[in-house]
Design a protein around this motif. Structure first.
Motif, PDB file in Angstrom:
ATOM      1  N   GLN B  19     -28.506  13.614  38.327  1.00 18.38           N
ATOM      2  CA  GLN B  19     -27.052  13.714  38.216  1.00 18.38           C
ATOM      3  C   GLN B  19     -26.669  14.063  36.779  1.00 18.38           C
ATOM      4  O   GLN B  19     -27.135  13.438  35.828  1.00 18.38           O
ATOM      5  CB  GLN B  19     -26.418  12.382  38.630  1.00 18.38           C
ATOM      6  N   GLY B  20     -25.841  15.074  36.635  1.00 14.79           N
ATOM      7  CA  GLY B  20     -25.374  15.456  35.307  1.00 14.79           C
ATOM      8  C   GLY B  20     -26.269  16.460  34.593  1.00 14.79           C
ATOM      9  O   GLY B  20     -25.973  16.865  33.472  1.00 14.79           O
ATOM     10  N   MET B  22     -27.081  19.578  35.637  1.00 14.19           N
ATOM     11  CA  MET B  22     -26.725  20.993  35.801  1.00 14.19           C
ATOM     12  C   MET B  22     -25.824  21.401  34.641  1.00 14.19           C
ATOM     13  O   MET B  22     -24.988  20.617  34.187  1.00 14.19           O
ATOM     14  CB  MET B  22     -25.981  21.202  37.126  1.00 14.19           C
ATOM     15  N   SER B  23     -25.987  22.632  34.197  1.00 13.75           N
ATOM     16  CA  SER B  23     -25.131  23.077  33.104  1.00 13.75           C
ATOM     17  C   SER B  23     -23.779  23.516  33.688  1.00 13.75           C
ATOM     18  O   SER B  23     -23.655  23.769  34.882  1.00 13.75           O
ATOM     19  CB  SER B  23     -25.790  24.219  32.336  1.00 13.75           C
ATOM     20  N   ILE B  24     -22.784  23.626  32.814  1.00 17.57           N
ATOM     21  CA  ILE B  24     -21.452  23.988  33.300  1.00 17.57           C
ATOM     22  C   ILE B  24     -21.435  25.403  33.868  1.00 17.57           C
ATOM     23  O   ILE B  24     -20.528  25.775  34.613  1.00 17.57           O
ATOM     24  CB  ILE B  24     -20.383  23.849  32.194  1.00 17.57           C
ATOM     25  N   TRP B  25     -22.461  26.183  33.548  1.00 12.95           N
ATOM     26  CA  TRP B  25     -22.498  27.556  34.044  1.00 12.95           C
ATOM     27  C   TRP B  25     -23.302  27.702  35.340  1.00 12.95           C
ATOM     28  O   TRP B  25     -23.269  28.732  35.971  1.00 12.95           O
ATOM     29  CB  TRP B  25     -23.115  28.495  32.992  1.00 12.95           C
ATOM     30  N   ASP B  26     -24.045  26.638  35.722  1.00 13.90           N
ATOM     31  CA  ASP B  26     -24.856  26.735  36.937  1.00 13.90           C
ATOM     32  C   ASP B  26     -23.955  26.845  38.158  1.00 13.90           C
ATOM     33  O   ASP B  26     -22.913  26.185  38.249  1.00 13.90           O
ATOM     34  CB  ASP B  26     -25.737  25.483  37.093  1.00 13.90           C
ATOM     35  N   LYS B  27     -24.415  27.649  39.125  1.00 16.90           N
ATOM     36  CA  LYS B  27     -23.682  27.728  40.391  1.00 16.90           C
ATOM     37  C   LYS B  27     -24.262  26.666  41.315  1.00 16.90           C
ATOM     38  O   LYS B  27     -25.477  26.510  41.408  1.00 16.90           O
ATOM     39  CB  LYS B  27     -23.882  29.132  40.990  1.00 16.90           C
ATOM     40  N   TYR B  28     -23.415  25.935  41.985  1.00 16.70           N
ATOM     41  CA  TYR B  28     -23.904  24.931  42.926  1.00 16.70           C
ATOM     42  C   TYR B  28     -24.682  25.607  44.050  1.00 16.70           C
ATOM     43  O   TYR B  28     -24.220  26.581  44.637  1.00 16.70           O
ATOM     44  CB  TYR B  28     -22.716  24.229  43.585  1.00 16.70           C
ATOM     45  N   THR B  34     -28.655  14.952  44.324  1.00 18.74           N
ATOM     46  CA  THR B  34     -28.853  14.486  42.943  1.00 18.74           C
ATOM     47  C   THR B  34     -29.225  13.016  42.965  1.00 18.74           C
ATOM     48  O   THR B  34     -28.986  12.311  43.950  1.00 18.74           O
ATOM     49  CB  THR B  34     -27.600  14.676  42.057  1.00 18.74           C
ATOM     50  N   SER B  96     -17.061  15.990  42.756  1.00 15.49           N
ATOM     51  CA  SER B  96     -17.731  17.283  42.666  1.00 15.49           C
ATOM     52  C   SER B  96     -17.062  18.106  41.572  1.00 15.49           C
ATOM     53  O   SER B  96     -15.846  18.073  41.425  1.00 15.49           O
ATOM     54  CB  SER B  96     -17.606  18.011  44.013  1.00 15.49           C
ATOM     55  N   ASP B  97     -17.861  18.847  40.811  1.00 17.84           N
ATOM     56  CA  ASP B  97     -17.283  19.729  39.791  1.00 17.84           C
ATOM     57  C   ASP B  97     -16.595  20.928  40.440  1.00 17.84           C
ATOM     58  O   ASP B  97     -15.707  21.539  39.843  1.00 17.84           O
ATOM     59  CB  ASP B  97     -18.379  20.288  38.859  1.00 17.84           C
ATOM     60  N   GLU B  98     -17.070  21.276  41.635  1.00 22.34           N
ATOM     61  CA  GLU B  98     -16.595  22.496  42.290  1.00 22.34           C
ATOM     62  C   GLU B  98     -15.730  22.152  43.498  1.00 22.34           C
ATOM     63  O   GLU B  98     -16.127  21.345  44.340  1.00 22.34           O
ATOM     64  CB  GLU B  98     -17.788  23.343  42.768  1.00 22.34           C
TER      65      GLU B  98
END
Lengths: 144, 113
Positions: B19-20, B22-28, B34, B96-98
């Protein structure tokens, strides 16, 4: 209104509760006080965690709405035979409190908040404090 | 215990990560898992020696399909239970970030002696 809750597992303090009951103590009042004290400590720790300098995303989620969603006036309520108190973040309000506790795939959980709300050691610490307080109440009653 | 955790998570043949991480640029990915180690306290102490470790992990499932989030989490729960882990709930929502994805998690516990 959905908020976080703390639950006291009375199995762990059943012996002292029984002694207090036999000694004629106002058990409900004492337990209410113990729970209220624990809730206020959790609230204080939560606010402190939000003010912590090293929050994820540079503290982006710790201000404004998130701070406003902290339950700052926890009140113990009776629900049937249970005493309960809502602590933490008021989920009916805007804010990222839940995010900070569980994290997201792109943001790790905030350590201080996770320690309060998901770590069993914190819960155990609260239970030990509660047990100590109950023991003190018992001593007061039998001590005369 | 991390080896056992990896074995269980790998059995789903889905991407999984901490968890945490993934980079902010990674696509889910469409669906993924996680994990996060909440704690691993010593279980007990005898004669100044520690005895056992109480492992405590959060396992989260994310998917663009809300139904998959629920069904997969049930499968994850069963897989951990079959390996002797204790799970005390059917799950809780996780952020979720997305907007395209939703997530749910469980806490899994195991005492290693």
């Amino acid at each position: 209104m959905s908020k976080n809750r703390i639950e006291f597992n009375t199995d762990k303090i059943s012996d002292v509760i029984e002694r207090l009951d036999k000694a004629g103590a106002d058990l409900e009042k004492i337990l209410e006080e113990v729970l209220q004290e624990a809730a206020e400590e959790i609230t204080s720790d939560t606010i402190d965690a939000l003010a912590h300098a090293n929050l994820p995303a540079g503290g982006k989620f710790s201000t404004g709405d998130t701070e406003d969603s902290v339950v700052t006036d926890p009140k113990v309520e009776k629900s049937g035979t249970m005493l309960e108190v809502a602590v933490g973040f008021d989920k009916s309000k805007l804010g990222a409190g839940g995010w900070l506790i569980t994290g997201t795939p792109k943001m790790p959980p905030d350590k201080k908040l996770a320690d309060i709300y998901t770590n069993k050691r914190f819960e155990n610490k609260m239970m030990k404090r509660a047990k100590k307080k109950l023991e003190e109440e018992f001593e007061k009653i039998v001590g005369g | 215990m991390i080896d056992e955790l990896n074995e269980v998570l790998e059995s789903f043949d889905l991407p999984y990560c901490k968890q945490g991480s993934m980079s902010i640029w990674d696509k889910y990915p469409e669906t993924f898992i996680t994990f996060w180690n909440n704690d691993s306290p010593d279980h007990a102490h005898y004669d100044d020696h520690r005895y056992g470790t109480a492992w405590d992990y959060s396992i989260n499932v994310y998917s663009s399909d809300p139904a998959t989030v629920y069904s997969l989490l049930d499968e994850v729960r069963e897989a951990f239970e079959n390996r002797g882990w204790t799970i005390l709930s059917k799950g809780f929502d996780v952020a979720s970030d997305e907007k395209s994805h939703s997530g749910r998690g469980i806490e899994v516990y195991k005492l290693e002696i």
